[in-house]
Structure formats: structure tokens, C-alpha cells
Design an enzyme around this catalytic site. Structure first.
Site, PDB file in Angstrom:
ATOM      1  N   SER A 115       0.850  -1.196   0.000  1.00 31.33           N
ATOM      2  CA  SER A 115       0.000   0.000   0.000  1.00 31.33           C
ATOM      3  C   SER A 115       0.892   1.255   0.000  1.00 31.33           C
ATOM      4  O   SER A 115       1.739   1.395  -0.876  1.00 31.33           O
ATOM      5  CB  SER A 115      -0.959  -0.046   1.190  1.00 31.33           C
ATOM      6  OG  SER A 115      -1.977   0.910   1.056  1.00 31.33           O
ATOM      7  N   HIS A 117      -6.913  -6.157  -0.243  1.00 32.00           N
ATOM      8  CA  HIS A 117      -5.787  -5.267   0.000  1.00 32.00           C
ATOM      9  C   HIS A 117      -4.794  -5.854   1.015  1.00 32.00           C
ATOM     10  O   HIS A 117      -3.597  -5.609   0.917  1.00 32.00           O
ATOM     11  CB  HIS A 117      -6.315  -3.916   0.492  1.00 32.00           C
ATOM     12  CG  HIS A 117      -5.343  -2.791   0.349  1.00 32.00           C
ATOM     13  ND1 HIS A 117      -4.768  -2.443  -0.852  1.00 32.00           N
ATOM     14  CD2 HIS A 117      -4.831  -1.915   1.268  1.00 32.00           C
ATOM     15  CE1 HIS A 117      -3.961  -1.405  -0.683  1.00 32.00           C
ATOM     16  NE2 HIS A 117      -3.975  -1.077   0.594  1.00 32.00           N
ATOM     17  N   ASP A 166      -8.808  -6.488  -4.510  1.00 33.13           N
ATOM     18  CA  ASP A 166      -8.044  -5.380  -3.929  1.00 33.13           C
ATOM     19  C   ASP A 166      -8.674  -4.021  -4.228  1.00 33.13           C
ATOM     20  O   ASP A 166      -9.432  -3.863  -5.195  1.00 33.13           O
ATOM     21  CB  ASP A 166      -6.620  -5.426  -4.502  1.00 33.13           C
ATOM     22  CG  ASP A 166      -5.612  -4.613  -3.718  1.00 33.13           C
ATOM     23  OD1 ASP A 166      -5.999  -3.944  -2.743  1.00 33.13           O
ATOM     24  OD2 ASP A 166      -4.429  -4.658  -4.088  1.00 33.13           O
TER      25      ASP A 166
END
Length: 352
Positions: free
Chosen positions: A153, A323, A297
Site C-alpha cells: 500500500s 488489500h 483489492d
């Protein structure tokens, strides 16, 4: 006479047996792995924890790191998401990497839960974060012969930015769940993910976002129940593991809002990551690179696969997770991660 001979036979057998046992013990000791041997390390008394001083324009502050295992050729520095998240999101790495004897290092970035918190927004920049990683690298004696940089991320964004400046220091780069373009991420969220929500839920969320009513408990409720359970962790909330819930409870909202904003559908307001895009610079990356995406995601998995074709030496893995796919599809995630690290280490890495 027979009694004497029999006694001698027993004595000889006894001593031979002892010798065999001693040799077996010696062999076992000789073959014992040094992976968890901290005996000659300066962090033995702290169990691998080091507080590393980071020099900044606003003074010197300490960041928290914890080394797990010992491998001179495979050392993975973990960059957590957020900004303002914690290393705790990676705690289930303990269930996979030690068995492969891959060393990995937890690291809470400045202003994250376990590190110092100067709470100075002038330090909340990509440039400073890159230099912070470089200082941590030097302090931990990581180099091109052993250093794998993993980022997820926001950590993936940071890992790419670090590699664009310092890739000569890296042995392998892993980018998980992060696209190389904020505008493309926002487009995917608006055109693909948003419309997947129940129409009435999507409408209500967008109405509150238009009013910037982000502090409304109803907004949090809708996003958590309908978006997080599909695209952050692809599981019902009551199945989320303790370590992930704990990490979210330790999030620093100040730095997160300053850089990302309030919305999960894109960067809001004047948040500093607005417009960030390095997609045209991916071809500058020469270091072996793995891109990990998830079918559910918040980041477009097809775009993640495309990114692996833009770097000079890329590979991609697409899991069935979201995610935080290190948990909701751990097998595919860790199989891909471990295979990449070992392929780079033994010189057999090839693009997929």
C-alpha cells in the site's frame, strides 16, 4: 573363558554404541540452523529490537525495528501502509518466512505507533520518508547482496520511490497492493469498485463525501461494512484477525489524513499524495521486481500485472484476496513472495 569373552563383547558393544550416540549428537549440533542464533549479535538482549536514530531537519528521532531470524543473503525490510500504519499488519509473516529461513525486519516509520512521534507535518513527505528508509538500511547493514525491500500500500509507493533513487542498494524489490498512479487508483475506485456496492449504499456514501461529512458515524459504518469487507480484507468483520484489528487501532490519523485524506475511494482535499504518478518511470527500475495484487483489492490487479511488464525485470502474482492479501489468501501470497526471494537469491529469477 566364555564368560570373559562375552563380557568383552558387551563392553565393546557398549563403547561403540556410546560413540555412535556421540557422533549422532555432534552431527545434529553441526547441522543445527543458525537462523535463530542471536548469540553474537548486538540485539540479542532486546530480542532483535533496535531503536534507530533518524536525522531530520527538525532533529534526531528514533524509529522502531525488530529483526526476525538471521540470514546473511536474504534480509527483507518491511514497509507498512498508511501512511501512519504499523508493522503489526505483517505479524503473520512469522507463520511462513522462518520455515524458509528468510530474515525479515519489522519497522515502524516515524510518527507510527512504536516509533517517535514528532508530529511535524514538514516531515510528512515522500522525500523525507525515502531518506528515512536509507538511514534504516545503513543502520541495519543491508546492501545489494542481501537487501530485499518489501512495501505494501503506502509502503509500496515508498518502496518504488526509494528504488528509483537507491536501487543500486537493493537485491530485490517487492511492491504489494499499490498502483504506480494515484489518478489511476481513483479512476478504478470510481468506475469499478464503487458501482459494485449496493446502489443505495454507494449513493449514500457519495452524498456524504460530497458534503465532506467524513466524521459522520454513518459514513464509517457504511464504508466498514460494505467496502472494507470486500476490498480491504475479503472477510466478514467478525473473522478479521486480532493482529490486523490491533494495527488499525494503532493507526496515526494525523499523518494519514494529511497525506491520503479521509476517503478510501481516492485522495481527498489537499492531501499531499494527490496526483502522485510514477507510471512513466517504472522502466527505470532494473532491479528484480515482484508486483503482488489481489482480485478483490482496492488497487486494480490488472494494472499491477501491467506494472510488472514495465519494469526491466518484473514478475507478478495475483491472489484471490484483497488489500491485505497476506491474510485472506496467505498461501498464494507467501508462495509467490518466497519463490521470488529464493529465485533472486540463487540466480534463477526469470520474468513471468
Amino acid at each position: 573363558m566364555k564368560t570373559i569373552i562375552y563380557s568383552l563383547f558387551l563392553s565393546t558393544a557398549f563403547f561403540l554404541s556410546c560413540g555412535d550416540q556421540q557422533n549422532a549428537v555432534k552431527t545434529e549440533i553441526d547441522s543445527k540452523s543458525s537462523y535463530f542464533d542471536y548469540s553474537n549479535s548486538d540485539d540479542q538482549k532486546t530480542g532483535g529490537i533496535k531503536m534507530i536514530p533518524i536525522t531530520t531537519p527538525k532533529g534526531t528521532f528514533n524509529v522502531w525495528t525488530k529483526r526476525m531470524g538471521n540470514n546473511p543473503k536474504m534480509k527483507v525490510l518491511l514497509l507498512h501502509g498508511g501512511p501512519g500504519g504499523t508493522h503489526e499488519l505483517f505479524e503473520n509473516f512469522d507463520g511462513y518466512l522462518p520455515n524458509e529461513e528468510i530474515e525479515y525486519i519489522y519497522y515502524d516509520q516515524l510518527d507510527s505507533y512504536y516509533s517517535d512521534k514528532p508530529n511535524d507535518s514538514t516531515l510528512w513527505t515522500i522525500e523525507h520518508s525515502v531518506e528515512q528508509v536509507e538511514q534504516v538500511r545503513k543502520a541495519l547493514n543491508l546492501d545489494k547482496d542481501n537487501f530485499y525491500l518489501f512495501g505494501q500500500s503506502w509502503g509500496g509507493l515508498l518502496a518504488m520511490e526509494y528504488a528509483l533513487k537507491y536501487q543500486d542498494n537493493i537485491k530485490g524489490l517487492i511492491v504489494a497492493n499499490m498502483m504506480a498512479s494515484i489518478p489511476e487508483y481513483e479512476k478504478y475506485a470510481a468506475e469499478v469498485l464503487g458501482p459494485q456496492l449496493p446502489p443505495e449504499v454507494h449513493k449514500e456514501i457519495k452524498t456524504m463525501e460530497a458534503k465532506e461529512d467524513f466524521s459522520n458515524p454513518r459514513y464509517t459504518e457504511l464504508v466498514t461494512q460494505h467496502y472494507y469487507t470486500k476490498h480491504v480484507l475479503h472477510l466478514p468483520l467478525d473473522e478479521w484477525p486480532e493482529f490486523i484489528n490491533r494495527s488499525f487501532s494503532h493507526m496515526n490519523p494525523n499523518i494519514y489524513i494529511y497525506m491520503q485524506g479521509y476517503s478510501e475511494f481516492g485522495v481527498t482535499g489537499n492531501a499531499t499524495l494527490k496526483g502522485w504518478d510514477i507510471s512513466e518511470r517504472l522502466n527505470e527500475l532494473r532491479v528484480p521486481t515482484l508486483m503482488i495484487g489481489g482480485k478483490h483489492d482496492t488497487m486494480d490487479p490488472n494494472y499491477m500485472e501491467w506494472m510488472s511488464t514495465q519494469v526491466q525485470n518484473g514478475r507478478s502474482v495475483t491472489t484471490n484476496g484483497a488489500h491485505l492479501t497476506q491474510y485472506d489468501d496467505a498461501d498464494n501470497f507467501f508462495n509467490g513472495l518466497i519463490q521470488f526471494i529464493k529465485d533472486v537469491d540463487n540466480g534463477t529469477f526469470k520474468e513471468n
